[in-house]
Each structure stands twice: as structure tokens, then as C-alpha cells.
Design a protein around this motif. Structure first.
Motif, mmCIF file in Angstrom:
data_model
loop_
_atom_site.group_PDB
_atom_site.id
_atom_site.type_symbol
_atom_site.label_atom_id
_atom_site.label_comp_id
_atom_site.label_asym_id
_atom_site.label_seq_id
_atom_site.Cartn_x
_atom_site.Cartn_y
_atom_site.Cartn_z
ATOM 1 N N PRO A 103 13.282 -4.675 -97.303
ATOM 2 C CA PRO A 103 14.380 -5.636 -97.507
ATOM 3 C C PRO A 103 14.251 -6.847 -96.589
ATOM 4 C CG PRO A 103 15.131 -3.810 -96.159
ATOM 5 C CD PRO A 103 13.714 -3.493 -96.541
ATOM 6 N N VAL A 104 13.385 -7.781 -96.975
ATOM 7 C CA VAL A 104 13.155 -8.984 -96.158
ATOM 8 C C VAL A 104 13.831 -10.216 -96.763
ATOM 9 C CG1 VAL A 104 11.026 -8.152 -95.115
ATOM 10 C CG2 VAL A 104 10.925 -9.331 -97.312
ATOM 11 N N HIS A 105 14.617 -10.022 -97.792
ATOM 12 C CA HIS A 105 15.232 -11.149 -98.484
ATOM 13 C C HIS A 105 16.189 -11.917 -97.563
ATOM 14 C CE1 HIS A 105 15.089 -12.565 -102.664
ATOM 15 N NE2 HIS A 105 16.276 -13.096 -102.447
ATOM 16 N N ALA A 106 16.940 -11.208 -96.748
ATOM 17 C CA ALA A 106 17.887 -11.887 -95.852
ATOM 18 C C ALA A 106 17.139 -12.673 -94.784
ATOM 19 C CB ALA A 106 18.820 -10.861 -95.208
ATOM 20 N N TRP A 147 13.374 -1.561 -90.893
ATOM 21 C CA TRP A 147 13.682 -2.641 -91.827
ATOM 22 C C TRP A 147 15.193 -2.788 -91.977
ATOM 23 C CZ3 TRP A 147 10.074 -5.883 -92.487
ATOM 24 C CH2 TRP A 147 8.758 -5.545 -92.795
ATOM 25 N N MET A 148 15.895 -1.642 -92.009
ATOM 26 C CA MET A 148 17.348 -1.716 -92.164
ATOM 27 C C MET A 148 18.035 -2.254 -90.910
ATOM 28 S SD MET A 148 18.481 -1.180 -95.103
ATOM 29 C CE MET A 148 20.196 -0.725 -94.893
ATOM 30 N N LEU A 160 20.674 -7.177 -88.680
ATOM 31 C CA LEU A 160 20.683 -8.340 -87.790
ATOM 32 C C LEU A 160 20.586 -9.641 -88.570
ATOM 33 C CD1 LEU A 160 18.425 -7.170 -84.818
ATOM 34 C CD2 LEU A 160 20.916 -7.413 -84.855
ATOM 35 N N ASN A 161 19.780 -9.654 -89.619
ATOM 36 C CA ASN A 161 19.668 -10.857 -90.447
ATOM 37 C C ASN A 161 21.012 -11.210 -91.079
ATOM 38 O OD1 ASN A 161 16.456 -9.731 -91.707
ATOM 39 N ND2 ASN A 161 16.880 -10.955 -89.900
ATOM 40 N N PRO A 186 9.448 -1.686 -85.796
ATOM 41 C CA PRO A 186 10.632 -1.818 -84.933
ATOM 42 C C PRO A 186 10.656 -3.084 -84.092
ATOM 43 C CG PRO A 186 9.879 0.453 -84.910
ATOM 44 C CD PRO A 186 8.845 -0.329 -85.689
ATOM 45 N N LEU A 187 9.494 -3.656 -83.808
ATOM 46 C CA LEU A 187 9.456 -4.921 -83.070
ATOM 47 C C LEU A 187 10.183 -6.037 -83.811
ATOM 48 C CD1 LEU A 187 5.730 -4.886 -81.887
ATOM 49 C CD2 LEU A 187 7.700 -5.113 -80.342
ATOM 50 N N CYS A 188 10.199 -5.958 -85.138
ATOM 51 C CA CYS A 188 10.726 -7.057 -85.954
ATOM 52 C C CYS A 188 12.240 -7.099 -85.996
ATOM 53 C CB CYS A 188 10.166 -6.963 -87.375
ATOM 54 S SG CYS A 188 8.357 -7.028 -87.449
#
Length: 882
Positions: A474-477, A559-560, A565-566, A641-643
């Protein structure tokens, strides 16, 4: 940045709705055959149901394809090129490649073509195709790759010898617009060989077949209007006048299926493959004698001396032009010059000529990779009134749960041959380089996937047409926020809040879908499934496990956390204009903390996704009995997890006192959670506040592995799998059967998980881009005083920004010519590296060899590998380009 160029002015006209400069564009697919859309089989074997051999003879249902082609934005009328060298068994109307079952590494286009230039309004486009003078080796390419195993390299077109001694044509196709409905096509044919050679050239104009499926749709037509002239008329599109210079023979036929050839049916008429039959087999009766049809071609036969070139000129206009070629060259000269001026402005601050070339071709690929994508799932399942009913299996087969999906839009494709369909997370990454040149389109793309006819009513985003119900990260945000920031900067600090709010509301639904569907036990630990990482682990994470139970995923959960955060950050931006969003920002802040806490304890056994012994994050296998076992594969799964990191500026918090107060209360009364993840009480550089899954201790340990050349760090970026698994493969025994994961720097030798199964070690641009972004965010909090050894074992201490900058240099170095004059991404082929007609033509591969950096996978996936354009821009702004 200067915005007074002619192209910038055209773009503003487009934005204001005054002039539809994008009415026509490079919207034609490069492969429509072998797609799910065109598959009406019972078994869902799309590659077999509609093979390449059928493409010239069978009318497509949902779209069109062609060579170096363009179309209008609804793909009603198409213009492209066909070629014949006098020796090939078929007319070259489209690009050839191997299907997933034919290639030793899956589907693979076997052609040499390049996107050389493009402007965002499509006022100027340039495409290069290299066509051999010998017979195209269709059979040999197929046989050689079938004979090779997964551990062997692919047999490529250059390996066949057909380009030896430069016996080929460089076919340069350019388009220029006099106005939005006046299109100029210039075809320059260079004979690179040592002898004269003949060539048949056929610019083609045709209407997409929209009439065969219902039986009652009016058929558009193209008819002769004199020497070298034709009129194309469509009820909605209107009339277009087509001009071909030099009085070529005009050929006409219908864009209809040749049922006689394909099915042995008794059928009269003129069919889609008529030009093939006319040119290659000399069948005069194959084309219409009436000078009318739904498909037309201008047939030129040229003899080109060695080392010389010929130019053909074609024009398509809404207006009748008494002298269509009088101003032709002047328009081309002007549009080409304007393209140069535009990129001079875009590339301000980038002084290195090679970097400018790489970025310009990356952005050209982004623009050329737009495609008209049409797919109506209910109609596809039900079938068309004038066609035989689809097999009954379709009602419960592929994508039957997506009955709402009805797509007919211009969409950014990952690769118009190998992946001629959108993919949710690919599209998110693609929007960042697009935002450099076409921010309006980038925003439209992000909005599009959240619209009602894309997004599932339950909140899920469609993954890709082979399985819309699969799950992408889920990278859309994240992409929405990044595009918003880029667009705001280009607009002098004024952000498009309507865009941000529109996407945000839909992404809240998608976040809720994840929480409800992908958290098996309601513990804020996520499974996710496939998540794009086929073959990186022991099991196929999209399939039922042979052990039973499920996998708690380090990447899925991370990712979640990043997603939360996003969404929090977007909500904070909106809250500055509407205070109701402060509550929503708080909701995602708290959800992030719950996820972070869960990662440290995912069960009653005190086991978390972090392994303290190895100082790394792992997936955890949870058996039906409740037993928990870490799957100790050191892969990018453990680096994600770094992201999940966000840094909040003190000025922002001061503007939102309600949010700040709630955060302070929550952290005060949940000190255990705060101690695990947040440095809220320890302000960093400039009083910033950090939200991250990693405090300094864990981050340093994780970076120690990531920045180790014996593990993740390569000369060209961060590998997908630790190189330590080369000598020490991870082995898991399932019912006494050993299952192993071994580092493989290129194509994976294990294809058990479907697709190309290619994540076992190469460098992937999008993951590297996220890691660089995360390091820069951490640096904005910690500053230069926080230093780690880089590379691990070197004794050299660097700040996180210095590391991010060096990783960026490694990635851009894939494409830039190094001190030896080599572009690593182009591999070891001497011709590609040194030949003056090859060495400056870039390919943007899907991923790159983990040791030597040569390009692998889809060869034109400018999509996410186009992120190199953003890296070059950032380096130029930092003054790091020589």
C-alpha cells in the motif's frame, strides 16, 4: 525553473481547458495479444488463447497495438508503422516476444526499440526501432530460449547474428503537432549496412473495431480522396484528412478477423491481415478494390544505398490542407527546438550532459508508456451480443469478484509490451517521475485508481488484470503525498488541496480494508500475502501454506505502519485548512503506534518480528497449533521497517494544538509504546519530532547489514536478498522436504511461485528509492552528528544523508557512463556499449543484476525504473552532478 518556454505555455493551455493538446498521444499499446482482456478461453491461458501468430489476423476486442504508434485518447483512430525487409515471413506491424511459457525467464520482448524523446503535451515524440535486413529469427529465438534453463541467460536478438556487420535499418519515427488535431509523422530510414538494401514501409491508419461485438454499431471508414490522400470519418471523432507524400500506393481493407485463416470458415471479404497478404504473398485480391475500408496503408518501396537514409512524410489533420508538406519541416524544426528549450528549463542545475541524456530518455519513456486501457469486467464475463457466449467457467473464474470494474482511460503502464496493464504499486511509483513533467496527469492517475469503477466497493485497490484481487504493497498514500509536494513546489507553494482530500477519503477506505481483511487475529500484525515479492521467501505467500496456518509478515506489517504515517501526514496538511482533520490525524498516529508495538510481540510466546539474536526483522510462521517460528531469510522483507518513518516540524505542531495535545496525552499514558518506537520527548535537529519503527539501536543494527557489501550493499544499490545466502542458503524442512532460499544475483533459478519469480537478489529501483527517502527523513531528524559505518567494515563514518546520496549515485550509475566509458545497465554486449548508434540509447529494465548491474526483466519498464529521473534531479539540486 523557467516556465516561459513554448511547451510550458502549451501545458498551461491544456490545464486551463483551452486547448486539448493531449487529445492525441502515444496511447497505442505495444502488445494487445496475450492479455487477459482478450482471453475468452475456459482455462484462462491468455498467452495460448491469443498468440502472436493470431495478432495480424484477429480483430481485438478491447484495444489495439502497433509499432511506434499513436491514437486519439479514446483509441478510435490509430496511426502506426509497418515494415518488410523482403525476407521476413510476416509483415512487421507489431513487436515480437516470447510468452511466459516460451521464455526461459518468462515473457520477454525480442526487439530493439527505444523511446528517445517526448514532451508532456505530445507536441513532439521520437521513437527508434532497429530492424534487421536479414530474415527476422522468430523460430530461432523461440527454440533457443525453450532449450535454455532458468539458470542460463536469455538468447537475445543481438545473439542471433542478424545485426552483424551493421546489416540493419535504424527506423526513426517522429511526431510533431501543428495543433492538437494536426499531426505530422516523419519516418527517417537509415541503412547502417555495407550494401544497398530495399525496404517496404507502410504507415498505417485504422479504426479500432467497435462494430463486431454488438452487431448494430455504425462502422467508421477510410476512403481514398485522390493521389496519396484519404479521408477517415468517424461519427464521434469527425473527419480527418490523411496525406502521404510521394504518391505511394494506398491500400484498404477492413479491421475484421480473418475467420478463414484462423478457423477454416467460409468467409468472404477483406480482413485485418490484408496488407501482409498483399506485400509478402503478392495477393492483389486481399485488399479492397473499392478504395475504402476501416484500415488503410500507404505502401512505399525504397532502395536505400549503404550508409544513406530516406525520409517519408505523412500528415493527419482535421482540416483540408492544400499543401500539407509545405510547412512540414519548419514545424518539425520548431517543435524539436521547443523540446530542447523545455528540457533545458526542466534540467536547470544538472550540468552533466550524460545525466541530462539519461533523465531525458527516462522521462520520454514515462510519456511514451501512456496507454489507452479498456476493460469492462461485467461485459467480458457476460459476453457480447454478436459473439458466442464465453465459457461458463468465466462466471466463477478470474476476476469474477470485480463486477464493478469498467476501465476506459489513459493509464501509465509499467511496460507497454511485457506489462501492458496497470499495477497498483507500480503506478504509484510511476507518478513521481511523471510529476516532474506532467503533474496534472500524475494526480489524475492517483485519483483514478480510487474511483468507483476501479476501487472495489469493499475498499480494495485493483492489483493488475491477471488477478485484480491480489495484494500490492500500500504505497498509494506515500505517492499521493510526494506528488502533492512536488506539484506544490512547482506552483510556488500553492498545494492542490482538492486533489489531496479527494484521494485521502478513498485511501481511508482502503486502509480499513487492510485492517479488516489482512490482520488475521486483530493484533495489528498483517499478512498481506503476495505483496509483489514473488519468490523472495520459502513459501508462496499468496497460496495456502503446505504447513497450514499463516505467515505474520514483517514487510506487510511495516507497509501498514508506513501507510498509517502517510495518512497521518496528509491529514495534518488538510487539518491546517479544516480542523476536523486533526482528529483523523490523531487516529492514524495512534494506529501507527499500535502496529509498532505489535511488531515486538505478536503472540503469547513473546516472539516478535524483530529477532534480537540476528538483529533483523523476519517473517514469522504461525502453525495451526499456535507454534511460532521465525523464517530467517535475510531479504528486503526485513528492511521495509526502515521506510515507516515521519518527521514532524515544530511549526506544524504549533499550528495544530489539538493534535499536539492529544499526542502528548497518548504518549504520557502509553509509555511502553512510546519507548519502543518514538523519540517524542527527545527533539532532534531544529526541534523536530520523530515517528519511526526504529530507535537508534535497531536502526544501526539494520543498517549494518544493509550497508555490508557481503550482504545487501552492491556497487549498484541495495540487493533484494543478502549475498550471505549464496554460501549459506536458508533451508526450511516441510514434511521432511527441504525448501531453500539461495542468493541469485540475476534471474531466479526457482520458478515455483509463478511469473518470472525474480526477486532472489537483484537490485530494484523502487525499493532503493524508498530506502533513500527514509534515510533522508531520518537525517532531517538526527542531523550530521548521527553517523554509522559505511560501507560496513570500512572504518569510515558517514551521516545518513551522505549514505543516501551515495546510494543514489550507485543507482544513477547504472545508466551513466563510468570512467571506463561503460553503462552497467547495458551489460557486456560490446555493440550496446561502444557502437555510436547504440551506446547512447537507454533501456530502463525492471531490475538489475545484484553483482554487475546489467539490466534484467522487462526491458522498457521505465515505469518504476524511471525514478532515476527523480534521483538525477535531486542530485542536480544538491550540486552533486559534475
Amino acid at each position: 525553473m523557467k516556465t516561459s518556454t513554448a511547451e510550458h505555455r502549451r501545458y498551461r493551455e491544456l490545464q486551463s481547458g483551452l486547448t486539448p493538446w493531449q487529445l492525441w498521444g502515444p496511447y497505442l499499446s505495444e502488445r494487445q495479444w496475450g492479455t487477459v482482456r482478450e482471453d475468452y478461453s475456459a482455462d484462462g491461458a491468455a498467452w495460448d488463447y491469443f498468440p502472436h501468430d493470431h495478432a495480424r489476423s484477429r480483430a481485438y476486442r478491447w484495444g489495439e497495438d502497433g509499432l511506434a504508434g499513436i491514437s486519439d485518447h479514446q483509441q478510435r483512430l490509430c496511426l502506426s508503422l509497418a515494415l518488410w525487409n523482403g525476407k521476413d515471413p510476416i509483415l512487421k506491424e507489431r513487436l515480437f516476444g516470447l510468452t511466459n511459457g516460451e521464455g526461459n525467464h518468462g515473457e520477454d520482448v525480442k526487439e530493439l526499440y527505444y523511446y528517445l524523446d517526448a514532451t508532456p503535451t505530445h507536441s513532439y515524440l521520437k521513437f527508434l526501432y532497429k530492424y534487421p535486413q536479414a530474415a527476422y529469427p522468430y523460430t530461432r529465438l523461440l527454440e533457443q530460449n525453450r532449450q535454455r534453463g532458468a539458470g542460463q541467460p536469455e538468447f537475445e536478438l543481438l545473439d542471433s547474428g542478424v545485426f552483424d556487420n551493421d546489416r540493419y535499418f535504424d527506423v526513426l519515427v517522429e511526431y510533431a503537432k501543428a495543433d492538437p488535431r494536426d499531426l505530422l509523422m516523419r519516418i527517417t530510414l537509415h541503412n547502417r549496412g555495407p550494401e544497398a538494401a530495399s525496404l517496404h514501409v507502410l504507415p498505417q491508419l485504422w479504426f479500432r473495431n467497435t462494430w463486431s461485438w454488438t452487431g448494430n454499431t455504425e462502422r467508421p471508414y477510410i476512403e481514398s480522396a485522390g493521389e496519396g490522400k484519404a479521408l477517415a470519418r468517424h461519427r464521434q471523432l469527425g473527419g480527418y484528412h490523411w496525406y502521404a507524400e510521394g504518391a505511394p500506393t494506398l491500400l484498404f481493407t477492413e479491421n475484421d478477423t480473418n475467420t478463414r485463416r484462423l478457423y477454416g470458415a467460409e468467409a468472404a471479404g477483406h480482413f485485418k491481415d490484408a496488407f501482409h497478404e498483399f506485400v509478402i504473398n503478392g495477393r492483389q485480391d486481399a485488399v479492397s478494390p473499392l478504395g475504402r475500408g476501416s484500415k488503410a496503408a500507404a505502401h512505399y518501396t525504397l532502395d536505400i544505398p549503404a550508409g544513406e537514409s530516406r525520409v517519408l512524410r505523412v500528415r493527419l489533420s482535421r482540416e483540408i490542407l492544400p499543401a500539407p508538406f509545405a510547412d512540414f519541416d519548419k514545424i518539425f524544426t520548431r517543435r524539436s527546438k521547443e523540446a530542447d528549450q523545455y528540457f533545458d528549463a526542466i534540467q536547470e542545475g544538472i550540468s552533466d550532459a550524460d545525466a541530462r541524456l539519461v533523465q531525458r530518455q527516462a522521462l520520454a519513456g514515462m510519456i511514451w508508456s501512456k496507454q489507452y486501457y479498456h476493460f469492462d469486467i461485467p461485459q467480458w464475463i457476460k459476453g457480447d451480443p454478436a459473439m458466442p457466449a464465453p465459457p461458463k467457467q468465466r462466471r466463477h473464474g478470474r476476476n469474477h469478484e470485480w463486477q464493478h470494474l469498467n476501465n476506459a482511460d489513459i493509464i501509465s503502464m509499467p511496460d507497454k509490451w511485457e506489462y501492458p496493464w496497470y499495477a497498483a504499486w507500480d503506478l504509484a511509483f510511476q507518478c513521481l517521475p511523471l510529476a516532474l513533467v506532467d503533474p496534472v496527469f500524475a494526480k489524475q492517475q492517483l485519483v483514478l485508481l480510487t474511483r468507483e469503477w476501479y476501487m472495489h466497493p469493499n475498499g480494495q485497490l485493483p492489483a493488475y488484470e491477471w488477478a485484480f484481487g491480489d495484494v500490492n504493497p500500500p504505497v498509494h498514500a506515500w505517492a499521493t503525498w510526494e506528488v502533492y509536494r512536488m506539484d506544490r513546489e512547482q506552483n510556488g507553494g500553492k498545494g492542490d488541496l482538492a486533489f489531496l482530500e479527494r484521494v485521502f477519503h478513498k485511501l481511508m477506505l482502503n486502509f480499513t480494508w487492510w485492517v479488516n481483511r489482512k490482520d488475521a487475529e486483530g493484533r495489528n500484525v498483517f499478512q498481506g500475502g503476495f505483496l509483489g515479492l514473488d519468490n523472495i521467501g520459502v513459501f508462496d505467500r499468496s497460496a495456502p501454506l503446505p504447513t497450514g496456518g499463516h505467515i505474520d509478515q514483517a514487510d506487510g506489517t511495516s507497509w501498514m505502519a508506513m501507510y498509517a504515517l502517510n495518512l497521518m501526514r496528509i491529514a495534518l496538511e488538510l487539518a491546517q485548512h479544516n480542523p476536523v482533520y486533526e482528529d483523523i490525524a490523531t487516529k492514524y498516529f495512534e494506529h501507527f503506534l499500535y502496529i509498532a508495538a505489535a511488531m515486538n510481540n505478536i503472540g503469547d510466546q513473546g516472539i516478535g518480528l524483530w529477532d534480537e539474536d540476528d538483529k533483523f526483522f523476519y517473517d514469522v510462521l504461525r502453525s495451526p497449533s499456535g507454534e511460532m517460528m521465525p523464517l530467517k531469510v535475510r531479504s528486503i522483507v526485513g528492511l521495509i521497517p526502515l521506510c515507516a518513518v515521519e518527521v514532524l516540524e515544530p511549526e506544524l505542531l504549533d499550528r495544530l494544538p489539538g493534535f499536539k495535545l492529544r499526542l502528548s496525552w497518548f504518549l504520557k499514558y502509553n509509555p511502553d509504546i512510546a519507548a519502543l518506537v518514538s523519540r517524542w520527548e527527545e527533539p532532534g535537529r531544529g526541534e523536530r519530532r520523530l515517528l519511526s519503527l526504529l530507535r537508534g539501536y535497531r536502526m544501526k543494527h539494520l543498517l549494518r547489514r544493509m550497508l555490508d557489501g557481503a550482504e545487501f550493499l552492491s556497487a549498484h544499490g541495495v540487493r533484494a536478498l543478502s549475498r550471505a545466502h549464496l554460501d549459506e542458503p536458508y533451508v526450511f524442512c516441510c514434511e521432511d522436504i527441504p525448501m531453500s532460499v539461495k542468493y541469485q544475483p540475476g534471474e531466479s533459478e526457482t520458478g515455483v511461485f509463478g511469473g518470472n519469480s525474480n526477486w532472489r537478489g537483484p537490485v530494484w529501483m523502487p525499493i532503493n528509492y524508498l530506502l533513500i527517502d527514509a534515510l533522508n527523513r531520518f537525517h532531517s531528524y538526527y542531523g550530521d552528528d548521527f553517523r554509522v559505518e559505511y560501507p560496513t567494515g570500512s572504518g569510515r563514518q558517514c551521516s545518513l544523508k551522505e549514505i543516501a546520496d551515495d546510494l543514489s549515485r550507485r543507482l544513477t550509475g547504472l545508466f551513466l557512463r563510468n570512467t571506463e566509458g561503460i553503462r552497467p545497465a547495458l551489460g557486456a554486449n560490446e555493440k550496446c556499449q561502444n557502437d555510436p548508434h547504440f551506446r547512447d540509447h537507454l533501456l530502463f529494465h525492471e531490475y538489475f543484476h545484484g553483482d554487475d548491474g546489467h539490466g534484467l526483466g522487462a526491458s522498457h519498464q521505465t515505469g518504476w525504473s524511471g525514478l532515476v529521473a527523480n534521483l538525477i534531479r535531486a542530485a542536480g539540486r544538491n550540486g552533486e552532478m559534475p
